[in-house]
Design a protein around this motif. Structure first.
Motif, PDB file in Angstrom:
ATOM      1  N   VAL A 128      10.854   6.745-132.783  1.00 34.12           N
ATOM      2  CA  VAL A 128      10.229   8.013-132.393  1.00 34.12           C
ATOM      3  C   VAL A 128       9.149   7.672-131.374  1.00 34.12           C
ATOM      4  O   VAL A 128       8.169   6.976-131.709  1.00 34.12           O
ATOM      5  CB  VAL A 128       9.614   8.738-133.605  1.00 34.12           C
ATOM      6  N   VAL A 129       9.300   8.126-130.132  1.00 29.40           N
ATOM      7  CA  VAL A 129       8.379   7.727-129.066  1.00 29.40           C
ATOM      8  C   VAL A 129       8.036   8.912-128.174  1.00 29.40           C
ATOM      9  O   VAL A 129       8.818   9.855-128.049  1.00 29.40           O
ATOM     10  CB  VAL A 129       8.979   6.587-128.214  1.00 29.40           C
ATOM     11  N   ALA A 130       6.865   8.821-127.529  1.00 28.91           N
ATOM     12  CA  ALA A 130       6.436   9.857-126.590  1.00 28.91           C
ATOM     13  C   ALA A 130       6.677   9.400-125.150  1.00 28.91           C
ATOM     14  O   ALA A 130       5.823   9.529-124.281  1.00 28.91           O
ATOM     15  CB  ALA A 130       4.961  10.181-126.813  1.00 28.91           C
ATOM     16  N   CYS A 131       7.852   8.841-124.906  1.00 26.05           N
ATOM     17  CA  CYS A 131       8.241   8.374-123.574  1.00 26.05           C
ATOM     18  C   CYS A 131       9.766   8.443-123.490  1.00 26.05           C
ATOM     19  O   CYS A 131      10.428   8.968-124.393  1.00 26.05           O
ATOM     20  CB  CYS A 131       7.760   6.943-123.338  1.00 26.05           C
ATOM     21  N   GLU A 132      10.340   7.910-122.419  1.00 24.41           N
ATOM     22  CA  GLU A 132      11.795   7.834-122.324  1.00 24.41           C
ATOM     23  C   GLU A 132      12.341   6.869-123.378  1.00 24.41           C
ATOM     24  O   GLU A 132      11.715   5.834-123.659  1.00 24.41           O
ATOM     25  CB  GLU A 132      12.215   7.351-120.946  1.00 24.41           C
ATOM     26  N   LEU A 133      13.489   7.179-123.925  1.00 23.47           N
ATOM     27  CA  LEU A 133      14.124   6.283-124.886  1.00 23.47           C
ATOM     28  C   LEU A 133      14.423   4.927-124.239  1.00 23.47           C
ATOM     29  O   LEU A 133      14.444   3.897-124.919  1.00 23.47           O
ATOM     30  CB  LEU A 133      15.416   6.911-125.412  1.00 23.47           C
ATOM     31  N   THR A 134      14.631   4.931-122.940  1.00 24.13           N
ATOM     32  CA  THR A 134      14.962   3.716-122.194  1.00 24.13           C
ATOM     33  C   THR A 134      13.729   2.934-121.759  1.00 24.13           C
ATOM     34  O   THR A 134      13.858   1.891-121.107  1.00 24.13           O
ATOM     35  CB  THR A 134      15.781   4.086-120.953  1.00 24.13           C
ATOM     36  N   ASP A 135      12.544   3.421-122.084  1.00 17.03           N
ATOM     37  CA  ASP A 135      11.325   2.735-121.670  1.00 17.03           C
ATOM     38  C   ASP A 135      11.194   1.410-122.426  1.00 17.03           C
ATOM     39  O   ASP A 135      11.896   1.148-123.411  1.00 17.03           O
ATOM     40  CB  ASP A 135      10.101   3.614-121.921  1.00 17.03           C
ATOM     41  N   ALA A 136      10.257   0.577-121.973  1.00 19.17           N
ATOM     42  CA  ALA A 136      10.202  -0.815-122.421  1.00 19.17           C
ATOM     43  C   ALA A 136      10.078  -0.985-123.928  1.00 19.17           C
ATOM     44  O   ALA A 136      10.851  -1.735-124.540  1.00 19.17           O
ATOM     45  CB  ALA A 136       9.040  -1.523-121.725  1.00 19.17           C
ATOM     46  N   THR A 137       9.099  -0.316-124.539  1.00 22.72           N
ATOM     47  CA  THR A 137       8.856  -0.576-125.960  1.00 22.72           C
ATOM     48  C   THR A 137      10.031  -0.203-126.840  1.00 22.72           C
ATOM     49  O   THR A 137      10.522  -1.044-127.607  1.00 22.72           O
ATOM     50  CB  THR A 137       7.566   0.122-126.425  1.00 22.72           C
ATOM     51  N   PRO A 138      10.546   1.025-126.790  1.00 20.66           N
ATOM     52  CA  PRO A 138      11.706   1.317-127.641  1.00 20.66           C
ATOM     53  C   PRO A 138      12.920   0.470-127.305  1.00 20.66           C
ATOM     54  O   PRO A 138      13.657   0.041-128.204  1.00 20.66           O
ATOM     55  CB  PRO A 138      11.966   2.811-127.399  1.00 20.66           C
ATOM     56  N   ALA A 139      13.131   0.190-126.024  1.00 24.66           N
ATOM     57  CA  ALA A 139      14.313  -0.589-125.620  1.00 24.66           C
ATOM     58  C   ALA A 139      14.314  -1.972-126.254  1.00 24.66           C
ATOM     59  O   ALA A 139      15.370  -2.488-126.631  1.00 24.66           O
ATOM     60  CB  ALA A 139      14.383  -0.700-124.103  1.00 24.66           C
ATOM     61  N   CYS A 140      13.139  -2.587-126.403  1.00 25.69           N
ATOM     62  CA  CYS A 140      13.080  -3.945-126.967  1.00 25.69           C
ATOM     63  C   CYS A 140      13.500  -3.987-128.432  1.00 25.69           C
ATOM     64  O   CYS A 140      13.870  -5.052-128.930  1.00 25.69           O
ATOM     65  CB  CYS A 140      11.671  -4.506-126.816  1.00 25.69           C
ATOM     66  N   PHE A 141      13.446  -2.865-129.108  1.00 29.16           N
ATOM     67  CA  PHE A 141      13.889  -2.805-130.501  1.00 29.16           C
ATOM     68  C   PHE A 141      15.370  -2.429-130.602  1.00 29.16           C
ATOM     69  O   PHE A 141      15.919  -2.403-131.700  1.00 29.16           O
ATOM     70  CB  PHE A 141      13.040  -1.792-131.284  1.00 29.16           C
TER      71      PHE A 141
END
Length: 409
Positions: A169-182
Protein backbone atom coordinates in the motif's frame (compact mmCIF):
# COMPACT_ATOMS: atom_id res chain seq x y z
CA UNK A 1 73.69 57.11 9.76
CA UNK A 2 70.45 59.04 10.08
CA UNK A 3 68.79 56.54 7.74
CA UNK A 4 70.03 53.65 9.90
CA UNK A 5 68.55 55.27 13.07
CA UNK A 6 65.23 55.85 11.33
CA UNK A 7 65.07 52.26 10.19
CA UNK A 8 65.93 51.04 13.67
CA UNK A 9 63.18 53.18 15.23
CA UNK A 10 60.65 51.93 12.62
CA UNK A 11 61.64 48.34 13.30
CA UNK A 12 61.26 48.84 17.05
CA UNK A 13 57.83 50.38 16.53
CA UNK A 14 56.68 47.43 14.42
CA UNK A 15 58.01 44.98 16.99
CA UNK A 16 56.21 46.86 19.79
CA UNK A 17 52.94 46.85 17.89
CA UNK A 18 53.26 43.17 17.01
CA UNK A 19 54.03 42.21 20.59
CA UNK A 20 51.17 44.35 21.85
CA UNK A 21 48.75 42.70 19.39
CA UNK A 22 49.89 39.22 20.41
CA UNK A 23 48.95 39.86 24.03
CA UNK A 24 45.51 41.38 23.34
CA UNK A 25 42.79 39.60 25.34
CA UNK A 26 40.96 37.17 22.96
CA UNK A 27 37.23 37.47 22.36
CA UNK A 28 35.28 35.54 25.00
CA UNK A 29 33.99 32.37 23.33
CA UNK A 30 30.81 32.16 25.40
CA UNK A 31 29.93 35.77 24.66
CA UNK A 32 30.47 35.21 20.94
CA UNK A 33 28.21 32.15 20.93
CA UNK A 34 25.51 33.98 22.91
CA UNK A 35 25.64 36.82 20.41
CA UNK A 36 25.16 34.37 17.54
CA UNK A 37 22.20 32.76 19.32
CA UNK A 38 20.43 36.11 19.49
CA UNK A 39 21.16 37.11 15.90
CA UNK A 40 18.08 36.41 13.73
CA UNK A 41 18.62 33.94 10.91
CA UNK A 42 18.33 35.51 7.48
CA UNK A 43 15.21 34.33 5.66
CA UNK A 44 15.34 34.93 1.90
CA UNK A 45 12.27 36.86 0.90
CA UNK A 46 11.75 34.69 -2.17
CA UNK A 47 10.93 31.58 -0.08
CA UNK A 48 7.17 31.56 0.59
CA UNK A 49 6.12 31.38 4.23
CA UNK A 50 4.27 28.06 3.75
CA UNK A 51 7.55 26.45 2.72
CA UNK A 52 9.22 27.63 5.93
CA UNK A 53 6.46 27.35 8.50
CA UNK A 54 3.38 25.32 9.28
CA UNK A 55 0.77 25.39 12.01
CA UNK A 56 -1.81 22.65 12.49
CA UNK A 57 -5.24 24.01 13.36
CA UNK A 58 -6.79 20.81 14.64
CA UNK A 59 -4.59 17.99 16.00
CA UNK A 60 -5.80 14.41 15.78
CA UNK A 61 -6.17 12.44 19.02
CA UNK A 62 -3.47 9.97 19.96
CA UNK A 63 -5.00 7.77 22.66
CA UNK A 64 -2.67 5.60 24.71
CA UNK A 65 -2.50 2.05 23.37
CA UNK A 66 -2.74 -0.90 25.69
CA UNK A 67 -0.11 -3.39 24.52
CA UNK A 68 -1.09 -7.04 24.24
CA UNK A 69 -0.45 -8.66 27.63
CA UNK A 70 -1.44 -12.28 27.02
CA UNK A 71 0.79 -15.31 26.52
CA UNK A 72 3.58 -14.78 23.99
CA UNK A 73 2.57 -16.03 20.54
CA UNK A 74 4.59 -16.79 17.41
CA UNK A 75 4.63 -13.93 14.92
CA UNK A 76 1.91 -14.41 12.35
CA UNK A 77 1.85 -11.00 10.65
CA UNK A 78 4.54 -8.46 9.73
CA UNK A 79 3.77 -4.85 8.82
CA UNK A 80 6.79 -2.94 7.51
CA UNK A 81 6.13 0.80 7.22
CA UNK A 82 8.56 3.01 5.32
CA UNK A 83 8.35 6.80 5.55
CA UNK A 84 10.19 7.77 2.37
CA UNK A 85 12.59 10.59 3.27
CA UNK A 86 11.61 10.59 6.97
CA UNK A 87 14.57 11.43 9.18
CA UNK A 88 14.57 12.40 12.86
CA UNK A 89 13.78 16.05 12.11
CA UNK A 90 10.73 15.10 10.05
CA UNK A 91 9.42 13.12 13.02
CA UNK A 92 10.11 16.12 15.28
CA UNK A 93 8.15 18.40 12.97
CA UNK A 94 5.14 16.11 13.11
CA UNK A 95 5.44 15.86 16.87
CA UNK A 96 5.38 19.63 17.35
CA UNK A 97 2.52 20.14 14.91
CA UNK A 98 0.27 17.56 16.56
CA UNK A 99 0.72 19.20 19.97
CA UNK A 100 3.46 16.88 21.16
CA UNK A 101 1.72 13.57 20.47
CA UNK A 102 2.38 10.96 17.78
CA UNK A 103 1.55 7.27 17.51
CA UNK A 104 5.24 6.70 16.78
CA UNK A 105 5.97 7.62 20.39
CA UNK A 106 4.21 4.47 21.55
CA UNK A 107 6.73 2.18 19.89
CA UNK A 108 8.05 -0.50 22.23
CA UNK A 109 11.56 -0.38 20.80
CA UNK A 110 13.58 2.23 18.92
CA UNK A 111 16.79 2.21 16.92
CA UNK A 112 18.64 3.85 14.04
CA UNK A 113 19.26 2.60 10.52
CA UNK A 114 22.39 3.55 8.55
CA UNK A 115 21.35 4.04 4.95
CA UNK A 116 24.48 4.47 2.78
CA UNK A 117 24.54 2.37 -0.39
CA UNK A 118 26.99 -0.36 -1.45
CA UNK A 119 29.71 2.21 -2.17
CA UNK A 120 29.27 4.21 1.02
CA UNK A 121 27.47 7.01 -0.80
CA UNK A 122 24.17 8.69 -0.05
CA UNK A 123 21.48 6.23 -1.05
CA UNK A 124 18.46 6.58 -3.25
CA UNK A 125 15.15 4.85 -2.54
CA UNK A 126 15.94 1.88 -4.79
CA UNK A 127 19.24 0.95 -3.16
CA UNK A 128 17.82 1.37 0.34
CA UNK A 129 14.60 -0.52 -0.37
CA UNK A 130 16.65 -3.32 -1.93
CA UNK A 131 18.69 -3.49 1.29
CA UNK A 132 15.56 -3.82 3.42
CA UNK A 133 13.74 -6.18 1.06
CA UNK A 134 16.65 -8.52 0.31
CA UNK A 135 19.43 -7.96 2.86
CA UNK A 136 21.87 -6.74 0.18
CA UNK A 137 23.47 -3.35 -0.37
CA UNK A 138 23.55 -2.22 -3.99
CA UNK A 139 24.05 0.74 -6.32
CA UNK A 140 21.61 3.61 -6.61
CA UNK A 141 18.65 2.92 -8.93
CA UNK A 142 18.97 -0.90 -8.69
CA UNK A 143 15.79 -2.87 -8.09
CA UNK A 144 16.67 -6.06 -6.21
CA UNK A 145 20.01 -6.70 -7.91
CA UNK A 146 23.66 -5.62 -7.88
CA UNK A 147 26.16 -4.22 -10.38
CA UNK A 148 27.30 -7.72 -11.36
CA UNK A 149 23.78 -8.72 -12.34
CA UNK A 150 23.10 -10.91 -9.31
CA UNK A 151 19.38 -10.93 -8.57
CA UNK A 152 18.11 -11.14 -5.01
CA UNK A 153 14.64 -12.31 -4.18
CA UNK A 154 12.68 -10.15 -1.78
CA UNK A 155 11.36 -11.20 1.60
CA UNK A 156 7.90 -11.34 0.00
CA UNK A 157 8.94 -14.63 -1.64
CA UNK A 158 9.79 -16.02 1.79
CA UNK A 159 6.40 -14.90 3.06
CA UNK A 160 4.65 -16.63 0.18
CA UNK A 161 6.65 -19.84 0.76
CA UNK A 162 5.45 -19.81 4.37
CA UNK A 163 1.84 -19.59 3.20
CA UNK A 164 1.34 -15.92 4.01
CA UNK A 165 -0.55 -13.36 1.98
CA UNK A 166 1.41 -10.30 0.83
CA UNK A 167 0.52 -6.69 0.18
CA UNK A 168 1.79 -3.25 -0.87
CA UNK A 169 0.00 0.00 0.00
CA UNK A 170 1.82 3.13 -1.20
CA UNK A 171 1.17 6.80 -1.95
CA UNK A 172 3.11 6.69 -5.23
CA UNK A 173 3.18 4.69 -8.47
CA UNK A 174 3.18 0.93 -7.97
CA UNK A 175 6.23 0.88 -10.26
CA UNK A 176 8.16 3.37 -8.13
CA UNK A 177 11.41 2.31 -6.47
CA UNK A 178 10.32 1.29 -2.98
CA UNK A 179 7.35 -0.95 -3.83
CA UNK A 180 9.15 -2.38 -6.86
CA UNK A 181 12.05 -3.63 -4.71
CA UNK A 182 9.63 -5.81 -2.75
CA UNK A 183 8.11 -7.22 -5.93
CA UNK A 184 10.55 -7.54 -8.84
CA UNK A 185 14.19 -7.26 -9.94
CA UNK A 186 15.42 -4.84 -12.60
CA UNK A 187 18.70 -3.01 -13.38
CA UNK A 188 17.19 0.47 -13.09
CA UNK A 189 14.19 2.02 -11.44
CA UNK A 190 13.60 4.23 -14.50
CA UNK A 191 12.14 1.52 -16.78
CA UNK A 192 8.67 1.79 -15.35
CA UNK A 193 6.84 -0.01 -18.15
CA UNK A 194 9.26 -2.95 -17.90
CA UNK A 195 8.79 -3.02 -14.13
CA UNK A 196 5.00 -2.93 -14.57
CA UNK A 197 5.14 -6.01 -16.82
CA UNK A 198 7.21 -7.90 -14.24
CA UNK A 199 4.51 -7.31 -11.61
CA UNK A 200 2.41 -9.98 -13.31
CA UNK A 201 4.81 -12.59 -11.90
CA UNK A 202 5.47 -10.84 -8.57
CA UNK A 203 4.78 -12.51 -5.21
CA UNK A 204 2.26 -9.83 -4.23
CA UNK A 205 -1.41 -10.48 -3.57
CA UNK A 206 -2.85 -7.07 -2.64
CA UNK A 207 -1.63 -3.91 -4.39
CA UNK A 208 -2.91 -0.39 -3.72
CA UNK A 209 -1.15 2.51 -5.46
CA UNK A 210 -1.05 4.91 -8.38
CA UNK A 211 0.71 4.46 -11.71
CA UNK A 212 -2.25 3.22 -13.77
CA UNK A 213 -0.77 4.55 -17.01
CA UNK A 214 2.16 2.12 -16.91
CA UNK A 215 -0.31 -0.75 -17.05
CA UNK A 216 -2.83 0.60 -19.57
CA UNK A 217 -1.14 3.28 -21.75
CA UNK A 218 1.90 1.33 -22.77
CA UNK A 219 4.13 1.52 -25.82
CA UNK A 220 3.53 -2.18 -26.47
CA UNK A 221 -0.26 -1.54 -26.25
CA UNK A 222 -0.65 -4.43 -23.77
CA UNK A 223 -3.52 -4.25 -21.28
CA UNK A 224 -1.94 -5.52 -18.07
CA UNK A 225 -5.17 -5.05 -16.11
CA UNK A 226 -6.83 -7.63 -18.35
CA UNK A 227 -3.93 -10.02 -17.74
CA UNK A 228 -4.28 -9.53 -13.99
CA UNK A 229 -7.99 -10.33 -14.21
CA UNK A 230 -7.16 -13.48 -16.15
CA UNK A 231 -4.92 -14.48 -13.23
CA UNK A 232 -7.86 -14.17 -10.85
CA UNK A 233 -7.19 -10.70 -9.44
CA UNK A 234 -9.93 -8.21 -8.68
CA UNK A 235 -8.95 -4.95 -10.37
CA UNK A 236 -10.34 -1.50 -9.53
CA UNK A 237 -9.35 1.96 -10.74
CA UNK A 238 -11.70 4.20 -8.74
CA UNK A 239 -11.75 4.93 -5.02
CA UNK A 240 -15.48 4.21 -4.96
CA UNK A 241 -14.77 0.63 -6.11
CA UNK A 242 -12.32 -0.26 -3.34
CA UNK A 243 -15.11 -1.30 -0.98
CA UNK A 244 -16.05 -4.07 -3.43
CA UNK A 245 -12.71 -5.85 -2.94
CA UNK A 246 -13.33 -9.05 -1.01
CA UNK A 247 -10.22 -11.17 -1.35
CA UNK A 248 -6.50 -10.76 -0.89
CA UNK A 249 -5.76 -11.05 -4.65
CA UNK A 250 -6.59 -7.53 -5.76
CA UNK A 251 -5.10 -4.54 -7.55
CA UNK A 252 -6.28 -0.98 -6.93
CA UNK A 253 -4.61 1.64 -9.14
CA UNK A 254 -6.30 4.93 -8.31
CA UNK A 255 -4.21 7.53 -10.15
CA UNK A 256 -2.68 7.77 -13.62
CA UNK A 257 0.73 8.55 -12.11
CA UNK A 258 1.39 9.30 -8.45
CA UNK A 259 -1.55 10.30 -6.25
CA UNK A 260 -1.56 14.05 -5.50
CA UNK A 261 -0.04 15.46 -2.31
CA UNK A 262 -1.96 15.01 0.91
CA UNK A 263 -3.41 18.52 0.80
CA UNK A 264 -5.08 17.77 -2.55
CA UNK A 265 -5.95 14.10 -2.21
CA UNK A 266 -8.73 13.01 0.07
CA UNK A 267 -7.66 11.58 3.40
CA UNK A 268 -9.61 8.50 2.36
CA UNK A 269 -6.87 7.49 -0.07
CA UNK A 270 -4.30 6.00 2.28
CA UNK A 271 -6.87 5.35 5.01
CA UNK A 272 -8.92 3.25 2.63
CA UNK A 273 -5.88 1.35 1.37
CA UNK A 274 -4.55 0.39 4.80
CA UNK A 275 -8.02 -0.51 6.08
CA UNK A 276 -8.76 -2.75 3.10
CA UNK A 277 -5.32 -4.38 3.22
CA UNK A 278 -5.71 -5.31 6.90
CA UNK A 279 -9.23 -6.56 6.23
CA UNK A 280 -8.49 -8.89 3.34
CA UNK A 281 -4.95 -10.02 4.21
CA UNK A 282 -5.90 -11.00 7.75
CA UNK A 283 -8.31 -13.60 6.35
CA UNK A 284 -5.32 -15.87 5.76
CA UNK A 285 -4.92 -18.19 8.77
CA UNK A 286 -1.16 -18.26 8.10
CA UNK A 287 -0.92 -14.47 8.34
CA UNK A 288 0.51 -11.83 6.02
CA UNK A 289 3.43 -9.55 5.18
CA UNK A 290 2.34 -5.99 4.36
CA UNK A 291 4.57 -3.08 3.28
CA UNK A 292 3.08 0.40 3.63
CA UNK A 293 4.93 3.46 2.34
CA UNK A 294 4.38 7.11 3.22
CA UNK A 295 5.79 7.96 -0.18
CA UNK A 296 5.45 11.72 -0.38
CA UNK A 297 7.37 12.77 2.71
CA UNK A 298 10.25 12.45 0.25
CA UNK A 299 8.52 14.70 -2.29
CA UNK A 300 8.12 17.43 0.32
CA UNK A 301 11.83 17.21 1.11
CA UNK A 302 12.80 17.56 -2.54
CA UNK A 303 10.40 20.50 -2.89
CA UNK A 304 11.76 22.04 0.36
CA UNK A 305 8.18 22.42 1.50
CA UNK A 306 7.67 22.41 5.27
CA UNK A 307 3.88 22.49 5.07
CA UNK A 308 3.67 19.40 2.86
CA UNK A 309 6.39 17.69 4.88
CA UNK A 310 4.48 17.96 8.14
CA UNK A 311 1.17 17.01 6.52
CA UNK A 312 2.66 13.86 5.00
CA UNK A 313 4.33 12.82 8.26
CA UNK A 314 1.04 13.23 10.12
CA UNK A 315 -0.82 11.29 7.43
CA UNK A 316 1.73 8.48 7.79
CA UNK A 317 1.62 8.55 11.59
CA UNK A 318 -2.12 7.95 11.59
CA UNK A 319 -1.57 4.78 9.57
CA UNK A 320 1.09 3.78 12.10
CA UNK A 321 -1.58 4.14 14.76
CA UNK A 322 -3.77 1.64 12.91
CA UNK A 323 -0.92 -0.85 12.63
CA UNK A 324 0.00 -0.51 16.31
CA UNK A 325 -3.64 -0.99 17.35
CA UNK A 326 -3.88 -4.07 15.14
CA UNK A 327 -0.77 -5.53 16.79
CA UNK A 328 -1.94 -4.66 20.30
CA UNK A 329 -5.25 -6.42 19.70
CA UNK A 330 -3.96 -9.80 18.53
CA UNK A 331 -0.50 -10.22 20.03
CA UNK A 332 0.83 -11.97 16.93
CA UNK A 333 1.86 -9.01 14.78
CA UNK A 334 5.24 -7.28 14.46
CA UNK A 335 5.22 -3.68 13.17
CA UNK A 336 8.44 -2.00 12.04
CA UNK A 337 8.43 1.70 11.12
CA UNK A 338 11.48 3.21 9.45
CA UNK A 339 12.66 5.19 6.41
CA UNK A 340 14.76 4.52 3.36
CA UNK A 341 16.75 7.76 3.79
CA UNK A 342 16.39 11.37 4.89
CA UNK A 343 15.49 13.98 2.29
CA UNK A 344 16.28 17.69 2.30
CA UNK A 345 18.77 18.02 5.14
CA UNK A 346 15.72 19.11 7.12
CA UNK A 347 16.18 20.98 10.39
CA UNK A 348 13.69 22.36 12.90
CA UNK A 349 14.55 25.99 13.64
CA UNK A 350 11.65 26.72 15.95
CA UNK A 351 8.25 25.59 16.96
CA UNK A 352 5.86 25.05 19.78
CA UNK A 353 3.95 21.94 20.74
CA UNK A 354 1.31 23.97 22.64
CA UNK A 355 0.49 25.96 19.49
CA UNK A 356 1.25 23.29 16.87
CA UNK A 357 3.64 25.58 15.02
CA UNK A 358 6.74 24.38 13.13
CA UNK A 359 9.51 26.52 11.64
CA UNK A 360 12.03 24.63 9.55
CA UNK A 361 14.78 24.88 6.98
CA UNK A 362 16.35 22.67 4.32
CA UNK A 363 20.04 22.31 3.55
CA UNK A 364 19.54 20.63 0.17
CA UNK A 365 16.87 19.50 -2.28
CA UNK A 366 18.46 16.04 -2.41
CA UNK A 367 18.85 13.11 -0.04
CA UNK A 368 21.22 13.32 2.91
CA UNK A 369 23.44 10.87 4.80
CA UNK A 370 21.53 11.27 8.08
CA UNK A 371 20.60 8.08 9.90
CA UNK A 372 16.88 7.33 10.05
CA UNK A 373 14.80 6.15 12.99
CA UNK A 374 13.41 2.66 13.50
CA UNK A 375 10.32 2.15 15.65
CA UNK A 376 9.01 -1.32 16.44
CA UNK A 377 5.84 -2.50 18.14
CA UNK A 378 4.46 -5.90 19.03
CA UNK A 379 5.95 -9.33 19.47
CA UNK A 380 9.61 -9.40 18.44
CA UNK A 381 10.02 -5.61 18.67
CA UNK A 382 12.95 -6.00 21.07
CA UNK A 383 15.11 -7.13 18.14
CA UNK A 384 15.09 -3.66 16.57
CA UNK A 385 17.00 -1.61 19.15
CA UNK A 386 20.48 -0.25 18.48
CA UNK A 387 22.25 1.28 15.50
CA UNK A 388 22.69 -0.91 12.43
CA UNK A 389 22.85 -1.06 8.65
CA UNK A 390 19.57 -0.99 6.73
CA UNK A 391 20.26 -4.55 5.55
CA UNK A 392 19.74 -5.63 9.16
CA UNK A 393 16.04 -4.79 8.85
CA UNK A 394 15.73 -7.82 6.54
CA UNK A 395 17.74 -10.15 8.76
CA UNK A 396 16.07 -9.06 11.99
CA UNK A 397 12.61 -9.63 10.53
CA UNK A 398 13.65 -13.13 9.45
CA UNK A 399 15.12 -13.80 12.89
CA UNK A 400 11.89 -12.66 14.54
CA UNK A 401 9.94 -15.03 12.31
CA UNK A 402 12.45 -17.85 12.92
CA UNK A 403 13.08 -18.10 9.19
CA UNK A 404 16.39 -19.21 7.76
CA UNK A 405 18.72 -16.19 7.74
CA UNK A 406 21.45 -17.64 5.55
CA UNK A 407 22.68 -15.56 2.62
CA UNK A 408 19.94 -14.65 0.15
CA UNK A 409 20.83 -15.77 -3.39
Amino acid sequence: MQSFRSALLLSSSVCFLACTTTHTTPTDRSAAIEAIKHTPDAQPAEIPLYKREFQLDQPYPVPALTPYAGPRKPIKNVILMIGDGMGPAQVTGGLLANRGRLFMQQAQATGFSITQNQYGKITDSAASATAMATGHKTYNSAIGMDSLGHQFRSIMWDAREHGKSTGLVVACELTDATPACFAVTHPTRNDQEAIALKYLAAPIDFMYAGGLRYFTQRQDHADLLLQWRQKGYQVVTKASEVASITGPKAVALLAESGPPAVAERTSAYINQGVDKALEVLSKNKNGFFLMIEGSQIDDAGHFNNTTQNVQEVLDFDQQIGKAFRFAAANGETLVIVTADHETGGYSILGGSAPTGKVAANFATNKHSAVMVPVFAYGVGSELFTGMYENTDIYYRIKKALNWNTTENN
